[in-house]
Design a protein around this motif. Sequence first.
Motif, PDB file in Angstrom:
ATOM      1  N   CYS A  23      40.174  43.679  29.987  1.00  0.00           N
ATOM      2  CA  CYS A  23      40.963  42.848  30.889  1.00  0.00           C
ATOM      3  C   CYS A  23      42.033  43.734  31.518  1.00  0.00           C
ATOM      4  CB  CYS A  23      41.639  41.697  30.142  1.00  0.00           C
ATOM      5  SG  CYS A  23      40.514  40.511  29.380  1.00  0.00           S
ATOM      6  N   ASP A  26      47.269  42.963  34.816  1.00  0.00           N
ATOM      7  CA  ASP A  26      48.536  42.327  34.480  1.00  0.00           C
ATOM      8  C   ASP A  26      49.684  43.322  34.431  1.00  0.00           C
ATOM      9  OD1 ASP A  26      47.252  43.474  32.279  1.00  0.00           O
ATOM     10  OD2 ASP A  26      48.327  42.219  30.844  1.00  0.00           O
ATOM     11  N   LEU A  43      43.523  39.563  38.852  1.00  0.00           N
ATOM     12  CA  LEU A  43      43.333  39.894  37.446  1.00  0.00           C
ATOM     13  C   LEU A  43      41.835  39.981  37.201  1.00  0.00           C
ATOM     14  CD1 LEU A  43      45.771  37.295  35.826  1.00  0.00           C
ATOM     15  CD2 LEU A  43      46.226  39.729  36.206  1.00  0.00           C
ATOM     16  N   ALA A  86      45.886  35.314  31.354  1.00  0.00           N
ATOM     17  CA  ALA A  86      45.846  35.229  32.809  1.00  0.00           C
ATOM     18  C   ALA A  86      47.007  34.417  33.369  1.00  0.00           C
ATOM     19  CB  ALA A  86      44.517  34.623  33.262  1.00  0.00           C
ATOM     20  N   CYS A  87      47.414  33.407  32.624  1.00  0.00           N
ATOM     21  CA  CYS A  87      48.439  32.494  33.135  1.00  0.00           C
ATOM     22  C   CYS A  87      49.862  33.010  32.936  1.00  0.00           C
ATOM     23  CB  CYS A  87      48.279  31.121  32.491  1.00  0.00           C
ATOM     24  SG  CYS A  87      46.749  30.285  32.992  1.00  0.00           S
ATOM     25  N   VAL A  94      41.671  35.239  39.700  1.00  0.00           N
ATOM     26  CA  VAL A  94      41.092  35.808  38.484  1.00  0.00           C
ATOM     27  C   VAL A  94      39.624  36.092  38.759  1.00  0.00           C
ATOM     28  CG1 VAL A  94      40.617  35.500  36.030  1.00  0.00           C
ATOM     29  CG2 VAL A  94      42.693  34.518  37.035  1.00  0.00           C
ATOM     30  N   LEU A 115      41.777  27.899  33.734  1.00  0.00           N
ATOM     31  CA  LEU A 115      42.341  28.675  34.832  1.00  0.00           C
ATOM     32  C   LEU A 115      42.580  27.795  36.061  1.00  0.00           C
ATOM     33  CD1 LEU A 115      40.182  31.923  34.525  1.00  0.00           C
ATOM     34  CD2 LEU A 115      42.553  31.618  33.792  1.00  0.00           C
ATOM     35  N   LYS A 120      44.945  28.648  39.256  1.00  0.00           N
ATOM     36  CA  LYS A 120      44.310  29.913  39.629  1.00  0.00           C
ATOM     37  C   LYS A 120      43.049  29.665  40.458  1.00  0.00           C
ATOM     38  CE  LYS A 120      47.104  32.301  36.905  1.00  0.00           C
ATOM     39  NZ  LYS A 120      48.175  33.186  37.440  1.00  0.00           N
ATOM     40  N   VAL A 122      39.205  31.344  41.009  1.00  0.00           N
ATOM     41  CA  VAL A 122      38.296  32.127  40.169  1.00  0.00           C
ATOM     42  C   VAL A 122      37.127  32.622  41.014  1.00  0.00           C
ATOM     43  CG1 VAL A 122      36.768  32.112  38.154  1.00  0.00           C
ATOM     44  CG2 VAL A 122      38.915  30.799  38.114  1.00  0.00           C
TER      45      VAL A 122
END
Length: 232
Positions: A23, A26, A43, A86-87, A94, A115, A120, A122
């Motif tokens: 990942c 960030d 991300l 992610a949040c 994302v 998400l 977000k 995606v």
Amino acid sequence: MTPAGNATRHVSGHGTSLIVAECFGDVEPTFQGEGPSLGVPALFIRLSRCNLTCSWCDTKYTWDWTVYDPTREAHRRDVGELADWACRTDVGLVVVTGGEPLLQQRALIPLVRRLLAAGKRVEVETNGTIAPQNELLVDGVVFNVSPKLATSGVDAAKRIVPAVLNTFSASGRAVFKVVARTPDELEEVDELVSRFALSPVYVMPEGATADDLVRTTRVLAPATTRTAPRSP
């Protein structure tokens, strides 16, 4: 180690965890490098395992266990943990990539829901050989579908699955990206576009380095310009 030909084994149907390679985005900002969100901060959640073995793949550490050790390159992570990761940032996009993310879509569904609930967007990057479940064909999700050409070294019967490409084409939630190296390959792209009514379609130059990408872009650009459809 497991041979590359068995790369899709042991992809569990766990509903609360995913096998993840890495990942990022960030700590050090990164950007989506392809498709309609090109240049948008993003991300990335890169899932492990793939059902194809493309010769020019630049993420073989997600599936080629003849070279890489899966115990080092992949780890099972909780869906809630990934969503929280992610949040914690204000990055709005994302990208779930791989490997082949749809091998693990049972657990991908709750992640996507979390998400989207957090506001977000995606994007799921897929090779177009596995059909998405209806729970993923929702507002806020875009599929970047990348059918593989003959130069990938993968048998046509494995890399081109007509029913799946038709599903993506009809979904209204997919864009298509094809990796190419030479103008001759664009004829194969045209055949796929016509056969499956793919739209929109992005041609991505193949290359492992910035210099490679520049060289391939210069080779492909004149041909793509000549064949690009005119605006109405």
